[in-house]
Design a protein around this motif. Sequence first.
Motif, PDB file in Angstrom:
ATOM      1  N   ILE A 317       0.855  -1.185   0.000  1.00 47.66           N
ATOM      2  CA  ILE A 317       0.000   0.000   0.000  1.00 47.66           C
ATOM      3  C   ILE A 317       0.893   1.238   0.000  1.00 47.66           C
ATOM      4  CG2 ILE A 317      -1.744   1.318   1.261  1.00 47.66           C
ATOM      5  CD1 ILE A 317      -2.729  -1.305   2.444  1.00 47.66           C
ATOM      6  N   ASP A 318       0.598   2.196  -0.874  1.00 48.41           N
ATOM      7  CA  ASP A 318       1.332   3.461  -0.958  1.00 48.41           C
ATOM      8  C   ASP A 318       0.357   4.616  -0.743  1.00 48.41           C
ATOM      9  OD1 ASP A 318       4.031   2.444  -2.097  1.00 48.41           O
ATOM     10  OD2 ASP A 318       2.542   1.629  -3.478  1.00 48.41           O
ATOM     11  N   ALA A 319       0.731   5.566   0.089  1.00 47.37           N
ATOM     12  CA  ALA A 319      -0.087   6.752   0.332  1.00 47.37           C
ATOM     13  C   ALA A 319       0.821   7.970   0.383  1.00 47.37           C
ATOM     14  CB  ALA A 319      -0.876   6.626   1.634  1.00 47.37           C
ATOM     15  N   ALA A 320       0.339   9.099  -0.145  1.00 52.36           N
ATOM     16  CA  ALA A 320       1.181  10.288  -0.202  1.00 52.36           C
ATOM     17  C   ALA A 320       0.337  11.546  -0.237  1.00 52.36           C
ATOM     18  CB  ALA A 320       2.087  10.247  -1.430  1.00 52.36           C
ATOM     19  N   LEU A 333       5.016  14.114   1.385  1.00 52.14           N
ATOM     20  CA  LEU A 333       5.135  13.127   2.452  1.00 52.14           C
ATOM     21  C   LEU A 333       4.609  11.808   1.904  1.00 52.14           C
ATOM     22  CD1 LEU A 333       5.609  12.251   5.411  1.00 52.14           C
ATOM     23  CD2 LEU A 333       3.268  13.019   5.890  1.00 52.14           C
ATOM     24  N   LEU A 334       5.401  10.751   2.018  1.00 52.47           N
ATOM     25  CA  LEU A 334       5.084   9.460   1.422  1.00 52.47           C
ATOM     26  C   LEU A 334       5.235   8.368   2.468  1.00 52.47           C
ATOM     27  CD1 LEU A 334       4.853   7.301  -0.883  1.00 52.47           C
ATOM     28  CD2 LEU A 334       7.286   7.697  -1.308  1.00 52.47           C
ATOM     29  N   ALA A 335       4.287   7.416   2.463  1.00 59.64           N
ATOM     30  CA  ALA A 335       4.396   6.236   3.320  1.00 59.64           C
ATOM     31  C   ALA A 335       4.033   5.002   2.502  1.00 59.64           C
ATOM     32  CB  ALA A 335       3.471   6.344   4.527  1.00 59.64           C
ATOM     33  N   ALA A 336       4.764   3.916   2.719  1.00 56.57           N
ATOM     34  CA  ALA A 336       4.514   2.663   2.009  1.00 56.57           C
ATOM     35  C   ALA A 336       4.652   1.506   2.980  1.00 56.57           C
ATOM     36  CB  ALA A 336       5.495   2.501   0.842  1.00 56.57           C
ATOM     37  N   TYR A 337       3.796   0.492   2.802  1.00 51.51           N
ATOM     38  CA  TYR A 337       3.862  -0.720   3.612  1.00 51.51           C
ATOM     39  C   TYR A 337       3.801  -1.923   2.688  1.00 51.51           C
ATOM     40  CZ  TYR A 337       2.424  -4.604   6.589  1.00 51.51           C
ATOM     41  OH  TYR A 337       2.342  -5.821   7.214  1.00 51.51           O
ATOM     42  N   GLN A 338       4.723  -2.865   2.887  1.00 49.41           N
ATOM     43  CA  GLN A 338       4.726  -4.095   2.095  1.00 49.41           C
ATOM     44  C   GLN A 338       4.833  -5.310   3.010  1.00 49.41           C
ATOM     45  OE1 GLN A 338       7.897  -6.278  -0.648  1.00 49.41           O
ATOM     46  NE2 GLN A 338       7.170  -4.411  -1.669  1.00 49.41           N
ATOM     47  N   ASP A 339       4.019  -6.323   2.703  1.00 51.25           N
ATOM     48  CA  ASP A 339       4.039  -7.574   3.452  1.00 51.25           C
ATOM     49  C   ASP A 339       4.265  -8.720   2.481  1.00 51.25           C
ATOM     50  OD1 ASP A 339       3.383  -9.108   6.035  1.00 51.25           O
ATOM     51  OD2 ASP A 339       2.033 -10.028   4.561  1.00 51.25           O
ATOM     52  N   ALA A 340       5.197  -9.607   2.794  1.00 52.28           N
ATOM     53  CA  ALA A 340       5.533 -10.747   1.943  1.00 52.28           C
ATOM     54  C   ALA A 340       5.098 -12.038   2.618  1.00 52.28           C
ATOM     55  CB  ALA A 340       7.032 -10.786   1.676  1.00 52.28           C
ATOM     56  N   GLN A 369       9.372 -10.233   7.262  1.00 48.67           N
ATOM     57  CA  GLN A 369       8.705 -10.346   5.965  1.00 48.67           C
ATOM     58  C   GLN A 369       7.871  -9.107   5.659  1.00 48.67           C
ATOM     59  OE1 GLN A 369       6.988 -14.548   6.471  1.00 48.67           O
ATOM     60  NE2 GLN A 369       7.696 -14.574   4.338  1.00 48.67           N
ATOM     61  N   ASN A 370       8.211  -7.982   6.281  1.00 45.85           N
ATOM     62  CA  ASN A 370       7.491  -6.753   5.975  1.00 45.85           C
ATOM     63  C   ASN A 370       8.422  -5.561   6.102  1.00 45.85           C
ATOM     64  OD1 ASN A 370       7.106  -5.420   8.760  1.00 45.85           O
ATOM     65  ND2 ASN A 370       6.327  -7.495   9.085  1.00 45.85           N
ATOM     66  N   GLN A 371       8.025  -4.480   5.458  1.00 49.14           N
ATOM     67  CA  GLN A 371       8.738  -3.208   5.548  1.00 49.14           C
ATOM     68  C   GLN A 371       7.736  -2.065   5.615  1.00 49.14           C
ATOM     69  OE1 GLN A 371      11.295  -3.080   2.030  1.00 49.14           O
ATOM     70  NE2 GLN A 371      13.064  -3.733   3.221  1.00 49.14           N
ATOM     71  N   VAL A 372       8.082  -1.056   6.405  1.00 50.61           N
ATOM     72  CA  VAL A 372       7.371   0.223   6.417  1.00 50.61           C
ATOM     73  C   VAL A 372       8.372   1.290   6.008  1.00 50.61           C
ATOM     74  CG1 VAL A 372       6.166   1.948   7.793  1.00 50.61           C
ATOM     75  CG2 VAL A 372       5.748  -0.489   8.212  1.00 50.61           C
ATOM     76  N   ALA A 373       8.048   2.056   4.987  1.00 49.85           N
ATOM     77  CA  ALA A 373       8.928   3.127   4.520  1.00 49.85           C
ATOM     78  C   ALA A 373       8.202   4.461   4.622  1.00 49.85           C
ATOM     79  CB  ALA A 373       9.363   2.883   3.078  1.00 49.85           C
TER      80      ALA A 373
END
Length: 382
Positions: A317-320, A333-340, A369-373
């Motif tokens: 999911i990407d939100a900005a 301002l940008l936020a991204a979340y990825q789950d593997a 298995q996840n990242q928050v950027a």
Amino acid sequence: MNKKILTTAILASVAGAAHAQSSVTLYGLIDAGISYNSHVKNATGGSSSYWGYGDGVAQGSRWGLRGAEDLGGGLKAIFVLESGFNSGSGTLGQGGALFGRQAYVGLTKDTIGSLTFGRQYSFSTDFLGGNYSIGGNTVAGNYAYHFNDIDQLTSSRINNSVKFTSVNFSGLTFGGLYGFSNTTSFAGAPTTASTSSSRAYSFGANYGYGPFGLGAAYTDIRYPGAASPAFTTTIAGIGGALLDLRTFGIGGRYVAGPATVFALWTNTLLSQIGASSYLYNAYEVGGKWAFTPALSGQLGYTYSRASGLFGAHWNQIDAAVDYALSKRTDVYLLAAYQDASGTYKGQPVQAQIGDSNSSIFQPSGSGSQNQVAVRVGLRTKF
């Protein structure tokens, strides 16, 4: 005296007309900011948080020269020389090439199209990446593009290429490209990707009518590990040396007042040298809303799946929020979340936001298995 004045005026007008027939434009942009990632692979293979200076997230920093000469009858000679760089270190991008982003010369006819020669984008980048992907439509940029640009949406630059792109025929644009390997044929079955052995071809079409847009593109790169810079074949900890990368995609877009919605599907086949192939599918939906002429909000979702040697899934999911300080400068301002999920060779598949080829981020590392950027950025154009 009047004759002298008249002669001077005529000569001035002729000189002005001659000058107008040729033009060279200097252009570029710089995108810089601070980035955070919750889980990044560290020196021991484990997972650590990361804070750092980030360059070229919404768009890669670059400068370039663009020129055109009017040859008469609707025919022009054109050229582009474009160099990528890192604003944090001042170093060249694209493997250190002086004009690594683009370098081409050609002819264009206003009723037919353009024929160009040099280092150029594939149609996966031209028609899909900039029009229908989350990365191309929002400031999510290189965070939203897929692992190491696996489906060639943002940085698919082909060396030694000949490219035709048509003019707009009642909304339809199309084209084809072939990139020469500039090497002799291999004797027998290769075991590694040899230097300068990469050849490629690409085709695409795009159609726009009023608020609607629809596009498709196909790109095939032989020995992508020999491209310049080399395509990193390890994707979130998966894969090996590649014999061939084949990618196809189709996207659509609709604009309704302040709202824009878009969707994209890409299908990428990765054939390994001396091993089996695996298939990567990515499905995107996204949109943006202009609250005011200066302020916009952006949201996107991508589901990715790999199959063949293994089963792996990624959800992102990407939100900005983007605010334009002027026509040339914006802050975001940008936020991204990825789950593997899934395993590869008995190990959990890792998450990976962005492109490790450009050192934006690395995979999440063992144990995660996840990242928050999160990213705060400033972009200015000239």
